[in-house]
Design an enzyme around this catalytic site. Structure first.
Site, PDB file in Angstrom:
ATOM      1  N   TYR A   1     -61.498  66.048  43.709  1.00 48.46           N
ATOM      2  CA  TYR A   1     -61.091  67.293  44.230  1.00 48.46           C
ATOM      3  C   TYR A   1     -61.673  67.864  45.529  1.00 48.46           C
ATOM      4  CZ  TYR A   1     -57.791  68.423  40.480  1.00 48.46           C
ATOM      5  OH  TYR A   1     -56.461  68.625  39.662  1.00 48.46           O
TER       6      TYR A   1
ATOM      7  N   LYS B   1     -63.530  55.825  33.753  1.00 47.01           N
ATOM      8  CA  LYS B   1     -62.883  54.261  34.131  1.00 47.01           C
ATOM      9  C   LYS B   1     -63.891  53.265  34.633  1.00 47.01           C
ATOM     10  CE  LYS B   1     -58.977  52.056  34.712  1.00 47.01           C
ATOM     11  NZ  LYS B   1     -58.081  51.505  33.640  1.00 47.01           N
TER      12      LYS B   1
ATOM     13  N   ASP C   1     -57.112  55.530  30.662  1.00 50.22           N
ATOM     14  CA  ASP C   1     -55.755  55.183  30.248  1.00 50.22           C
ATOM     15  C   ASP C   1     -55.667  54.893  28.811  1.00 50.22           C
ATOM     16  OD1 ASP C   1     -57.599  52.776  30.226  1.00 50.22           O
ATOM     17  OD2 ASP C   1     -56.071  51.497  31.116  1.00 50.22           O
TER      18      ASP C   1
ATOM     19  N   ASP D   1     -57.655  67.221  34.383  1.00 48.10           N
ATOM     20  CA  ASP D   1     -56.421  67.807  34.659  1.00 48.10           C
ATOM     21  C   ASP D   1     -55.499  67.222  34.127  1.00 48.10           C
ATOM     22  OD1 ASP D   1     -54.718  69.787  36.487  1.00 48.10           O
ATOM     23  OD2 ASP D   1     -54.104  67.869  37.564  1.00 48.10           O
TER      24      ASP D   1
ATOM     25  N   ASP E   1     -53.259  68.534  30.257  1.00 54.06           N
ATOM     26  CA  ASP E   1     -51.990  68.935  30.262  1.00 54.06           C
ATOM     27  C   ASP E   1     -51.256  68.159  29.191  1.00 54.06           C
ATOM     28  OD1 ASP E   1     -51.841  70.595  32.556  1.00 54.06           O
ATOM     29  OD2 ASP E   1     -49.777  69.949  33.307  1.00 54.06           O
TER      30      ASP E   1
END
Ligand code: IPM
Ligand code: MG
Length: 356
Positions: free
Chosen positions: A140, A191, A223, A247, A251
Site C-alpha cells: 500500500y 506467501k 491462498d 484487506d 472482507d
C-alpha cells in the site's frame, strides 16, 4: 481528564451511521463518561469543502484527539479525481500520518443472525476470529510505485511490496499480545513460498514466537488461508498478516458472519491511540435513505472505549445493548431475514440508546 474524540463522518452513509454512534456517546456522557466530541472533515466531503481529502486542519484535529471515530469515505462521484485527491487518500493519510499500524478486525457471528450467513450454520455458529492486519506498510505504501512508459511506448504499472524487520516485529508483537489474551493461538499468513519479503515475515514471526512460548504459532500461505476461511473458519482464532492480504481476507471473514454491517474495527498506534471505523464502506447506493445499519459504527465506539480509553465497563454496556436490540428482533434491511420487517438507521440507533 476529559478525553477528546474526533468524529469524522465522511461520505455516503457515513454521516447517517455516525449520527447514531454519537447518540450512544452522548448517552454515556450524560451518565458521566468524561468525553468531549469534535467534528471534522475527511474524504470526498473534505475535498468538496476544502479541496483535499485530508485537509491540514483535520490532521491537526486528529493529532490532538485521544481517539477518532470515522464513518466511511468514497463514492462514485470522486472516481475521476486524480489519485492524490481521492477520498481513500484521506483514510490512508490518516493511517500513515498517525502511525496506526495495527488494524484489528474481529469477525463475530451473532447467534441471532446465524441465518444471515451464506455458509451452513454448523460451519459458522460460534465464530469469533480476529484478523490483525498490518496497516501502514507493505504494498500500500511501498516505493517506487507508479505507471511509466517503456521505450517501445507500452505502459507498465508497478508497486513495491516491502517490509522492514522492525515493521514486521511490531505488528507481530501486537498480534502475540492479543493472542495471549484470547485462546493463545496465532496463525501468521504469508506467501513465503514465492515472495522473499514474506519469507522474512515468517522468520521474524518465528523469532518473536520464542518470546511467547504460551502462544501456539502456526503459518499458512495466503491462498490456503482464503480457502480455509470459507471451508472451516472456526479453526482460526487470531490471524496476523500483511496489509493487502489482510484487506482481502478481512472482507472474506466479514461475510462469514453474513453481515458486513455488523463489524467494527480498530486501527492502533504504539500507544493504543486509535481510529475506529465500521469495516463496511460508504455504500453510496443506499446513502441518504436512512436504511443503513449503524451497529458496526456503534460497536466501533465500544472498541474505542475498550482499547483507547481502557473503559471495559462502558464497552461491555454497548455490546450488551446491541445484543439486546438483536434479541428484540430489530433488524435493518441488510440483516433482516427474507420477509422479516426491518427498521431504519435512526430507529436502530434509538433502540440501542434505549437499551443502554
Ligand atoms: C479497508 C478499505 C480500504 C483499504 C480502502 C477504502 C482504501 O478497503 O479499510 O479495508 O484498502 O484499506
Ligand atoms: Mg478493504
Amino acid at each position: 481528564m476529559t478525553k477528546k474524540i474526533l468524529v469524522l463522518p465522511g461520505d455516503g452513509i457515513g454521516p447517517e451511521i455516525v449520527a447514531e454512534a454519537v447518540k450512544v456517546l452522548q448517552r454515556l456522557q450524560a451518565d458521566g463518561l468524561d468525553i468531549e466530541l469534535e467534528q471534522g472533515l475527511v474524504g470526498g466531503s473534505a475535498w468538496e469543502a476544502k479541496g483535499h481529502p485530508l485537509p491540514p486542519e483535520t490532521l491537526e484535529q486528529a493529532r490532538a484527539a485521544d481517539a477518532i471515530l470515522l464513518g466511511a469515505v468514497g463514492g462514485p462521484q470522486y472516481e475521476s479525481l486524480e489519485r492524490p485527491l481521492r477520498p481513500e487518500q484521506g483514510l490512508l493519510g490518516l493511517r500513515s500520518e498517525l502511525g496506526l499500524f495495527s488494524n484489528l478486525r474481529p469477525a463475530i457471528l451473532y447467534p441471532q443472525l446465524a441465518a444471515a450467513s451464506t455458509l451452513r450454520p454448523e460451519v459458522v455458529s460460534g465464530l469469533d476470529i480476529l484478523i490483525v492486519r498490518e496497516l501502514t506498510g507493505g504494498i500500500y505504501f511501498g516505493q517506487p510505485r507508479g505507471v511509466r512508459t517503456l521505450d517501445n511506448g507500452e505502459k507498465e504499472g508497478f508497486n513495491t511490496l516491502v517490509y522492514r524487520e522492525s515493521e514486521i516485529e511490531r505488528i507481530g508483537r501486537s498480534a502475540f499480545e492479543i493472542a495471549r489474551k484470547r485462546s493463545g493461538r496465532l496463525c501468521s499468513v504469508d506467501k513465503a513460498n514465492v515472495l522473499e519479503v514474506t519469507e522474512l515475515w515468517r522468520q521474524v514471526m518465528i523469532r518473536l514466537g520464542e518470546e511467547y512460548p504460551d502462544v501456539e504459532l502456526s503459518h499458512m500461505y495466503v491462498d490456503n488461508a482464503a480457502m480455509q476461511l470459507v471451508r472451516e473458519p472456526k479453526q482460526f482464532d487470531v490471524i496476523v498478516t500483511a496489509n493487502m492480504f489482510g484487506d482481502i481476507l478481512s472482507d472474506a471473514a466479514a461475510m462469514l458472519t453474513g453481515s458486513i454491517g455488523m463489524l467494527p474495527s480498530a486501527s492502533l498506534d504504539a500507544q493504543a491511540k486509535g481510529m475506529y471505523e465500521p469495516i463496511h464502506g460508504s455504500a453510496p447506493d443506499i446513502a441518504g435513505q436512512g436504511v443503513a445499519n449503524p451497529l458496526a459504527t456503534i460497536l466501533s465506539v465500544a472498541m474505542l472505549l475498550r482499547y483507547s480509553f481502557g473503559d471495559a465497563a462502558s464497552a461491555d454496556r454497548i455490546d450488551k445493548a446491541v445484543g439486546a436490540v438483536l434479541d428484540q428482533g430489530l433488524r435493518t434491511p441488510d440483516i433482516a431475514a427474507e420477509g422479516q420487517a426491518s427498521v431504519g438507521t435512526a430507529d436502530m440507533g434509538d433502540a440501542v440508546v434505549a437499551s443502554l
